[in-house]
Design an enzyme around this catalytic site. Structure first.
Site, PDB file in Angstrom:
ATOM      1  N   SER A  70       0.867  -1.149   0.052  1.00  0.00           N
ATOM      2  CA  SER A  70       0.035  -0.026   0.018  1.00  0.00           C
ATOM      3  C   SER A  70       0.817   1.168   0.050  1.00  0.00           C
ATOM      4  CB  SER A  70      -0.954  -0.014   1.293  1.00  0.00           C
ATOM      5  OG  SER A  70      -1.332   1.241   1.315  1.00  0.00           O
TER       6      SER A  70
ATOM      7  N   TYR B 143      -2.250  -1.779  10.040  1.00  0.00           N
ATOM      8  CA  TYR B 143      -2.234  -1.951   8.561  1.00  0.00           C
ATOM      9  C   TYR B 143      -0.957  -1.347   8.036  1.00  0.00           C
ATOM     10  CZ  TYR B 143      -3.849  -0.870   3.815  1.00  0.00           C
ATOM     11  OH  TYR B 143      -4.070  -0.864   2.493  1.00  0.00           O
TER      12      TYR B 143
END
Length: 280
Positions: A142, A156
């Site tokens: 990401s 995350y």
């Protein structure tokens, strides 16, 4: 791996979002595809929509947290298609909150899916990729892996930093041991997916997050991606281009990603911490 026609791809998280789009592009390129997801109903529906005859796809419900399930998946794909050439470790979830309030179960769930799901996939499928003589691995990280300034997202962000680091290390190792196998890491920014609804798959032991700050951050991400996010099909095009070109970094939002990296370098040089980024 510039020729994809007739090759075999495995895509985790294939029932929706980026994973579904990658699978669709692989089929368009003439590949056969193993569609893998933990959500069986969505996976079955996706498989029917992408391959109504079922002649070019294999569908498997797999929890990528479980190494045994991923090993069984690898064996099933080889038994069904005879080979594997492209592995896309794409399954991912998000959960969090203020750092001191994040439960152990939340940390484990996010790390087990996002990071160990990638590790399990690479370990299980590398023998098949080696047997094919050439191949490619795409690990989904990401832009959070280069931009750590989002509040309430520590699990995350930590998981995606780990995916980036392992992918870089694996690329270096395979360049020496298996030069026919390429590695790419996907660093998507805002994409119109269901990531902000990850808790639909939350295990029973992972508590829901009802913290107001967390909800504000998630709502901000949801609004920003709905307004400005890329279509997953655009990301899928970039992924297959990277596979053909053997490009390591896949940056869907190139300038913001490079800016975030430049800010990190400046932080290293000066120790003047940049302000956290907040989606509005």
């Amino acid at each position: 791996m510039d020729e994809l026609t007739g090759r075999v791809a495995v895509v985790t998280g294939a029932a929706s979002g980026i994973g579904r789009a990658i699978a669709e592009r692989c089929l368009d390129a003439g590949m056969r595809v193993a569609l893998v997801d933990v959500e069986l109903d969505s996976l079955t529906r996706t498989a029917h929509e992408l391959d109504p005859a079922g002649s070019r796809t294999l569908t498997r419900q797999v929890d990528v947290r479980d190494p045994a399930q991923v090993e069984h998946l690898a064996a099933a794909v080889v038994a069904h298609f005879g080979a594997v050439h492209l592995l896309c470790n794409n399954a991912g979830v998000d959960a969090g909150g203020p750092f001191v309030d994040i439960s152990d179960a939340t940390w484990r769930w996010v790390m087990d899916v996002n990071f160990f799901g990638v590790v399990n996939g690479c370990r299980a499928f590398l023998p098949a990729l080696r047997a094919s003589g050439e191949g490619h691995i795409v690990n989904t990280a990401s832009m959070a892996a280069v931009n750590a300034g989002m509040r309430t997202m520590a699990p995350y962000i930590g998981s995606k930093f780990a995916v980036l680091g392992v992918s870089e290390n694996l690329a270096v190792e395979l360049a020496e041991s298996d030069p026919g196998i390429g590695v790419s890491v996907l660093l998507p920014g805002g994409v119109q997916t269901r990531m902000t609804d990850s808790e639909r798959n939350r295990p029973a032991d992972v508590p829901p997050s009802d913290d107001p700050l967390r909800q504000s951050v998630v709502d901000g991400i949801r609004s920003a991606t709905a307004r400005d996010g890329l279509d997953p099909s655009d990301v899928a095009v970039a992924v297959l281009d990277a596979v053909r070109d053997r490009s390591f970094y896949i940056l869907t939002h190139r300038e913001p990603a490079l800016e975030a990296i430049a800010q990190r370098l400046e932080w290293m040089r000066t120790n003047a911490q940049p302000l956290p980024r907040v989606l509005r």
